[in-house]
Scaffold this motif. Structure first.
Motif, PDB file in Angstrom:
ATOM      1  N   ALA A 125       0.935  -1.205   0.005  1.00 36.25           N
ATOM      2  CA  ALA A 125       0.049  -0.122   0.069  1.00 36.25           C
ATOM      3  C   ALA A 125       0.857   1.417  -0.253  1.00 36.25           C
ATOM      4  O   ALA A 125       2.008   1.310   0.252  1.00 36.25           O
ATOM      5  N   HIS A 126       0.102   2.282  -0.201  1.00 37.39           N
ATOM      6  CA  HIS A 126       0.576   3.822  -0.175  1.00 37.39           C
ATOM      7  C   HIS A 126      -0.161   4.941   0.328  1.00 37.39           C
ATOM      8  O   HIS A 126      -1.425   4.494   0.190  1.00 37.39           O
ATOM      9  N   ILE A 127       0.526   5.870   0.951  1.00 36.52           N
ATOM     10  CA  ILE A 127      -0.577   6.902   1.116  1.00 36.52           C
ATOM     11  C   ILE A 127      -1.173   7.613  -0.011  1.00 36.52           C
ATOM     12  O   ILE A 127      -0.317   8.078  -0.839  1.00 36.52           O
ATOM     13  N   ARG A 128      -2.366   7.612  -0.339  1.00 38.70           N
ATOM     14  CA  ARG A 128      -2.873   8.206  -1.341  1.00 38.70           C
ATOM     15  C   ARG A 128      -3.072   9.389  -1.290  1.00 38.70           C
ATOM     16  O   ARG A 128      -2.988  10.152  -2.450  1.00 38.70           O
ATOM     17  N   SER A 129      -3.526  10.155   0.026  1.00 36.66           N
ATOM     18  CA  SER A 129      -3.684  11.664   0.267  1.00 36.66           C
ATOM     19  C   SER A 129      -3.827  11.735   1.635  1.00 36.66           C
ATOM     20  O   SER A 129      -4.044  10.768   2.304  1.00 36.66           O
ATOM     21  N   ILE A 130      -3.280  13.024   1.986  1.00 34.00           N
ATOM     22  CA  ILE A 130      -3.229  13.382   3.188  1.00 34.00           C
ATOM     23  C   ILE A 130      -3.919  14.819   3.115  1.00 34.00           C
ATOM     24  O   ILE A 130      -3.246  15.911   2.356  1.00 34.00           O
ATOM     25  N   GLY A 131      -5.150  15.207   3.577  1.00 32.45           N
ATOM     26  CA  GLY A 131      -5.834  16.549   3.363  1.00 32.45           C
ATOM     27  C   GLY A 131      -5.926  16.638   1.768  1.00 32.45           C
ATOM     28  O   GLY A 131      -6.559  15.742   1.382  1.00 32.45           O
ATOM     29  N   PRO A 132      -5.475  17.903   1.252  1.00 31.21           N
ATOM     30  CA  PRO A 132      -5.760  18.187  -0.018  1.00 31.21           C
ATOM     31  C   PRO A 132      -4.634  17.472  -0.928  1.00 31.21           C
ATOM     32  O   PRO A 132      -4.832  17.701  -2.080  1.00 31.21           O
ATOM     33  N   VAL A 133      -3.741  17.213  -0.283  1.00 36.79           N
ATOM     34  CA  VAL A 133      -2.350  16.636  -1.213  1.00 36.79           C
ATOM     35  C   VAL A 133      -2.448  15.007  -1.437  1.00 36.79           C
ATOM     36  O   VAL A 133      -2.796  14.337  -0.690  1.00 36.79           O
ATOM     37  N   GLU A 134      -2.354  14.985  -2.793  1.00 41.46           N
ATOM     38  CA  GLU A 134      -2.585  13.624  -3.272  1.00 41.46           C
ATOM     39  C   GLU A 134      -1.707  13.034  -4.147  1.00 41.46           C
ATOM     40  O   GLU A 134      -0.604  13.806  -4.590  1.00 41.46           O
ATOM     41  N   ASP A 135      -1.192  11.670  -3.978  1.00 43.34           N
ATOM     42  CA  ASP A 135      -0.134  11.023  -4.443  1.00 43.34           C
ATOM     43  C   ASP A 135      -0.624  10.484  -5.900  1.00 43.34           C
ATOM     44  O   ASP A 135      -1.806  10.298  -5.885  1.00 43.34           O
ATOM     45  N   THR A 136       0.322  10.081  -6.570  1.00 40.32           N
ATOM     46  CA  THR A 136       0.099   9.220  -7.888  1.00 40.32           C
ATOM     47  C   THR A 136      -0.778   7.901  -7.666  1.00 40.32           C
ATOM     48  O   THR A 136      -0.310   7.235  -6.431  1.00 40.32           O
ATOM     49  N   PRO A 137      -1.824   7.789  -8.234  1.00 44.45           N
ATOM     50  CA  PRO A 137      -2.460   6.109  -7.845  1.00 44.45           C
ATOM     51  C   PRO A 137      -1.541   5.249  -8.459  1.00 44.45           C
ATOM     52  O   PRO A 137      -0.624   5.358  -9.395  1.00 44.45           O
ATOM     53  N   PHE A 138      -1.920   3.875  -8.005  1.00 47.37           N
ATOM     54  CA  PHE A 138      -1.166   2.748  -8.514  1.00 47.37           C
ATOM     55  C   PHE A 138      -1.465   2.566  -9.879  1.00 47.37           C
ATOM     56  O   PHE A 138      -0.396   2.221 -10.589  1.00 47.37           O
ATOM     57  N   GLN A 139      -2.631   2.846 -10.324  1.00 43.54           N
ATOM     58  CA  GLN A 139      -2.790   2.784 -11.846  1.00 43.54           C
ATOM     59  C   GLN A 139      -2.447   4.144 -12.637  1.00 43.54           C
ATOM     60  O   GLN A 139      -3.171   5.083 -12.528  1.00 43.54           O
TER      61      GLN A 139
END
Length: 353
Positions: free
Chosen positions: A146-160
């Motif tokens: 797994a990975h952090i997808r978001s915290i608050g308004p900040v988003e990471d790149t999705p797995f796809q």
């Protein structure tokens, strides 16, 4: 394989009993220690300063390094407790926490110190159980990460995404990061969101995206009890702080048309596959052979340093509460291995292990 977690946040120890563990599994204790270290408290300014070694003591079920097939029991001792922090507020349930519901369910006999059995501290033995499950699944060619997808308004790149293929090697790489994200620059922005909430005497929530690789198609059932999404959800909602679970595009489906949401099928090397995975590897409660993808939403930590309205359960009157003690301004980054553990245990159930 079934598990039962026991103990309280400020009790002498917390632990887990795993029943139905296959005999002859050679446990990698260093790997188990690594998984526990990923969620351990007190490592930086982003988490509670409670410091616990989280060293598991295996009491039964392992002999000469291998599982025996009998119940596997392990405890993790609590060593850094400050129970006095909760004495003044024991009759003031924390808004957003399970203090009040626990009071109702157990008629006031529940351990209120640090949240008792409802505390995130109880996720340590869950990670232990999940680490055992991961090692069993590795022998079946199944990977969980797994990975952090978001915290608050900040988003990471999705797995796809179009930049990196989703592989077991990528999942291992993320697991070894101090802050488990795909894009490290987004991870730094997330850190700043957490520190800003902490400076404001507040907390912040986020999401975690998890992937399961290596499961064949055709597992599960549309029926209650064997539905893939149902099995996973049962395990995931037992994790403190999880308030929503979505498979594939999840709530995003509500904004799509069928032509956008469907996963077109085609043959590749004689096998059916798809050009996309909006459904997260599950259709009709059954795996379709694609990676299982789901996202969980975790609420902001309920214990915050701001004054809040509550009720006094002793005087049965309205009151004010300012939470004392040591608490996480955000639980998301420490919860990544916890979500992986819950997913690994769900996969074992799905596979009949």
């Amino acid at each position: 394989m079934k598990h039962m977690i026991f103990g309280e946040s400020h009790g002498p120890a917390i632990g887990v009993v795993l029943e139905g563990v296959p005999a002859g599994v050679e446990l990698d204790l260093e790997q188990i220690a690594f998984e526990l270290s990923r969620r351990a408290p007190g490592q930086d300014a982003l988490s509670t300063q409670r410091r616990e070694a989280d060293v598991p003591e295996i009491l039964s079920g392992v002999f000469q390094g291998n599982t025996t097939g009998s119940p596997l029991a392990a405890i993790i001792r609590n060593t850094d407790t400050r129970s006095g922090d909760y004495e003044k507020t024991k009759n003031l349930p924390r808004p957003g926490h399970a203090d009040y519901t626990g009071f109702l369910r157990y008629q006031g006999y529940n351990d209120y110190r640090g949240g008792g059995h409802f505390s995130g501290r109880l996720t340590a033995p869950l990670v232990f159980a999940g680490a055992v499950a991961k090692q069993i699944l590795a022998g079946e060619g199944v990977s969980v990460g797994a990975h952090i997808r978001s915290i608050g308004p900040v988003e990471d790149t999705p797995f796809q995404n179009d930049e990196q293929p989703l592989t077991a090697a990528l999942l291992r790489e993320i697991a070894h990061k101090p802050f488990p994200v795909l894009r490290d620059e987004q991870g730094e922005a997330m850190r700043q969101e957490i520190l800003a909430a902490k400076a404001d005497r507040d907390s912040i929530g986020g999401t975690i995206e998890c992937a399961v690789l290596g499961l064949p198609g055709g597992m599960g059932s549309p029926d209650f009890g064997e539905n893939v999404e149902g099995i996973f959800s049962q395990h995931l909602f037992a994790v403190p702080g999880v308030k929503a679970v979505g498979f594939g595009d999840g709530f995003g489906f509500a904004a799509l048309r069928g032509s956008q949401a469907n996963d077109p099928l085609y043959l590749r090397n004689g096998e059916v596959t798809s050009t996309s995975n909006h459904s997260g590897g599950v259709n009709g409660g059954i795996t379709n052979g694609l990676p299982i993808l789901f996202t969980v939403a975790l609420r902001p930590t309920a214990s915050i340093a701001r004054e809040q309205d509550t009720v006094n359960l002793d005087t049965w009157s309205n009151d004010k509460l300012t939470v004392q003690g040591r608490h996480d301004p955000c639980i998301v980054h420490r919860a990544v291995p916890v979500i992986e553990a819950a997913a690994a245990l769900a996969v074992c159930e799905l596979m009949g292990i």
